[in-house]
Scaffold this motif. Structure first.
Motif, PDB file in Angstrom:
ATOM      1  N   SER A 188       0.835  -1.191   0.000  1.00  0.00           N
ATOM      2  CA  SER A 188       0.000   0.000   0.000  1.00  0.00           C
ATOM      3  C   SER A 188       0.876   1.249   0.000  1.00  0.00           C
ATOM      4  CB  SER A 188      -0.904   0.002   1.236  1.00  0.00           C
ATOM      5  OG  SER A 188      -1.600   1.222   1.339  1.00  0.00           O
ATOM      6  N   ARG A 225      -5.076   2.323  -1.006  1.00  0.00           N
ATOM      7  CA  ARG A 225      -5.682   2.458   0.311  1.00  0.00           C
ATOM      8  C   ARG A 225      -5.247   1.298   1.213  1.00  0.00           C
ATOM      9  NH1 ARG A 225     -10.831   1.479   0.224  1.00  0.00           N
ATOM     10  NH2 ARG A 225     -11.368   2.733   2.052  1.00  0.00           N
ATOM     11  N   ASN A 226      -4.963   1.623   2.464  1.00  0.00           N
ATOM     12  CA  ASN A 226      -4.511   0.611   3.417  1.00  0.00           C
ATOM     13  C   ASN A 226      -5.538  -0.491   3.625  1.00  0.00           C
ATOM     14  OD1 ASN A 226      -2.109   2.027   3.852  1.00  0.00           O
ATOM     15  ND2 ASN A 226      -2.983   3.223   5.536  1.00  0.00           N
ATOM     16  N   VAL A 227      -6.805  -0.116   3.728  1.00  0.00           N
ATOM     17  CA  VAL A 227      -7.864  -1.108   3.951  1.00  0.00           C
ATOM     18  C   VAL A 227      -7.912  -2.113   2.818  1.00  0.00           C
ATOM     19  CG1 VAL A 227     -10.356  -1.427   4.169  1.00  0.00           C
ATOM     20  CG2 VAL A 227      -9.246   0.444   5.376  1.00  0.00           C
ATOM     21  N   GLU A 228      -7.726  -1.637   1.614  1.00  0.00           N
ATOM     22  CA  GLU A 228      -7.738  -2.525   0.444  1.00  0.00           C
ATOM     23  C   GLU A 228      -6.598  -3.534   0.515  1.00  0.00           C
ATOM     24  OE1 GLU A 228      -7.160  -2.186  -4.420  1.00  0.00           O
ATOM     25  OE2 GLU A 228      -7.403  -0.376  -3.206  1.00  0.00           O
ATOM     26  N   SER A 235      -7.253  -6.453   3.330  1.00  0.00           N
ATOM     27  CA  SER A 235      -8.556  -7.130   3.387  1.00  0.00           C
ATOM     28  C   SER A 235      -8.462  -8.649   3.308  1.00  0.00           C
ATOM     29  CB  SER A 235      -9.472  -6.601   2.280  1.00  0.00           C
ATOM     30  OG  SER A 235      -8.906  -6.852   1.009  1.00  0.00           O
ATOM     31  N   THR A 236      -7.464  -9.171   2.593  1.00  0.00           N
ATOM     32  CA  THR A 236      -7.315 -10.624   2.467  1.00  0.00           C
ATOM     33  C   THR A 236      -5.943 -11.098   2.940  1.00  0.00           C
ATOM     34  OG1 THR A 236      -6.601 -10.399   0.158  1.00  0.00           O
ATOM     35  CG2 THR A 236      -8.950 -10.743   0.549  1.00  0.00           C
ATOM     36  N   LEU A 265      -7.173   1.496   9.873  1.00  0.00           N
ATOM     37  CA  LEU A 265      -7.357   0.049   9.983  1.00  0.00           C
ATOM     38  C   LEU A 265      -8.040  -0.410  11.274  1.00  0.00           C
ATOM     39  CD1 LEU A 265      -3.977  -1.272   8.524  1.00  0.00           C
ATOM     40  CD2 LEU A 265      -6.148  -0.860   7.354  1.00  0.00           C
ATOM     41  N   ASN A 307     -10.533  -3.177  11.136  1.00  0.00           N
ATOM     42  CA  ASN A 307     -10.621  -3.646   9.745  1.00  0.00           C
ATOM     43  C   ASN A 307      -9.595  -4.712   9.386  1.00  0.00           C
ATOM     44  OD1 ASN A 307     -12.789  -1.998   8.856  1.00  0.00           O
ATOM     45  ND2 ASN A 307     -11.412  -0.236   8.765  1.00  0.00           N
ATOM     46  N   ILE A 308      -8.856  -5.194  10.362  1.00  0.00           N
ATOM     47  CA  ILE A 308      -7.881  -6.244  10.095  1.00  0.00           C
ATOM     48  C   ILE A 308      -8.526  -7.597  10.362  1.00  0.00           C
ATOM     49  CG2 ILE A 308      -5.642  -7.203  10.759  1.00  0.00           C
ATOM     50  CD1 ILE A 308      -4.789  -4.410  11.599  1.00  0.00           C
ATOM     51  N   PRO A 309      -8.503  -8.519   9.405  1.00  0.00           N
ATOM     52  CA  PRO A 309      -9.108  -9.837   9.628  1.00  0.00           C
ATOM     53  C   PRO A 309      -8.537 -10.526  10.870  1.00  0.00           C
ATOM     54  CG  PRO A 309      -8.547  -9.545   7.316  1.00  0.00           C
ATOM     55  CD  PRO A 309      -7.953  -8.376   8.037  1.00  0.00           C
ATOM     56  N   THR A 358      -5.255 -12.505  10.651  1.00  0.00           N
ATOM     57  CA  THR A 358      -4.054 -11.821  10.180  1.00  0.00           C
ATOM     58  C   THR A 358      -3.046 -11.598  11.297  1.00  0.00           C
ATOM     59  OG1 THR A 358      -5.360 -10.656   8.511  1.00  0.00           O
ATOM     60  CG2 THR A 358      -3.192  -9.758   9.004  1.00  0.00           C
TER      61      THR A 358
END
Length: 296
Positions: free
Chosen positions: A52, A73-76, A79-80, A100, A103-105, A108
């Motif tokens: 990112s 974008r950091n979120v993008e 995401s996975t 974030l 928003n971190i799985p 992760t």
């Protein structure tokens, strides 16, 4: 289940490499060192890495040089991700936390190399439990660095093993079970290359002052430093013992060392490292628990 243990491990490693996705936030010098190390050591394919960066030019440069994916974008980017490598400057970490937070799985693993920022602050800020804090150094760019790291209590053994494999792509790694050692490592090994480069610079300048062409002075100093380190590593003796080997009574080395001692060389080095240690502690003060007010 019927595979021999060594064969099963290879299959397990292969699966890990095939499914692991690694995101980087902060694609500067150390972020790029991770990218290069992962690819050089075949721990990941380019398609498994996403970086990112807000600058379009930087994203394009990374894509062209390494073939990795990038995100604006950091979120993008996260995401996975199975592993998130946080490689921003300390002054930028709060912006990333704001991006974030929440928003971190859950699966992760966050691997932070941000100097001075405690585990608890990152856990609270990201609303995420599995955090590893690392202090690498700049020789990591050529696979000759050293990384000191520690992990939060929720990091699993499997995640620790994954972190170890990632970090050894930069050079040797040292795990410490107490976070207090990370600020010490910041001052000693993290900042250490700067001390070595300043010493080399001073030696080179002295050689030029005496009359050597700069390129010759550089060659003499570089090989002297390299050879001294290799000699120390091969002898496994105390540095004082090796220094005494070079120092003849009443000789040139004795005269030089007398001047260094008189000038407070040891004290200056010790105080410099302590100053770096105190600065690392300052960076973390007030950051033990402070989740953002409006995480997005």
């Amino acid at each position: 289940d019927d595979l021999p243990e060594d064969r099963a491990k290879k299959v397990s490693d292969l699966v890990w490499k095939e499914i692991m996705e690694i995101a980087l936030i902060g694609s500067g010098v150390m972020g790029e060192a991770f990218i290069a190390g992962l690819l050089r050591n075949k721990l990941a394919d380019a398609k498994q890495i996403v970086a990112s960066d807000p600058l379009k030019e930087r994203r394009q440069a990374l894509e062209e040089k390494y073939g990795i994916r990038t995100a604006a974008r950091n979120v993008e980017a996260v995401s996975t991700a199975d592993v998130l490598i946080l490689a921003v400057k300390p002054q930028h970490v709060d912006k990333v936390i704001s991006d974030l937070h929440g928003n971190i799985p859950d699966r992760t693993l966050v691997l932070s190399i941000v100097a001075g920022i405690p585990l608890q602050y990152l856990q609270d800020g990201f609303a995420h439990a599995s955090i590893i804090r690392v202090m690498p150094n700049t020789p990591a760019q050529i696979g000759e660095g050293i990384s000191v790291w520690t992990a939060s209590a929720t990091v699993t053994d499997e995640q620790k093993q994954n972190a170890h494999e990632i970090l050894t792509s930069l050079g040797p790694d040292v795990f410490m079970d107490d976070e207090v050692y990370l600020d010490m490592a910041t001052a000693l090994s993290g900042t250490g290359p700067a001390y070595a480069f300043m010493f080399m610079e001073a030696m080179i300048d002295a050689g030029v002052h005496m009359g050597f062409p700069r390129r010759i002075a550089e060659k003499l100093v570089i090989q002297t430093m390299r050879g001294s380190v290799e000699y120390y590593d091969s002898k496994k003796a105390h540095p004082a013992e090796l220094r005494n080997e070079v120092t003849s009574p009443g000789g040139t080395t004795a005269a030089a060392l007398y001047y260094l001692e008189k000038a407070g060389f040891r004290t200056a080095i010790s105080r410099a490292i302590w100053a770096a240690y105190e600065r690392s502690l300052e960076l973390g003060r007030g950051r033990k628990s402070q989740p953002p007010e409006n995480g997005s």
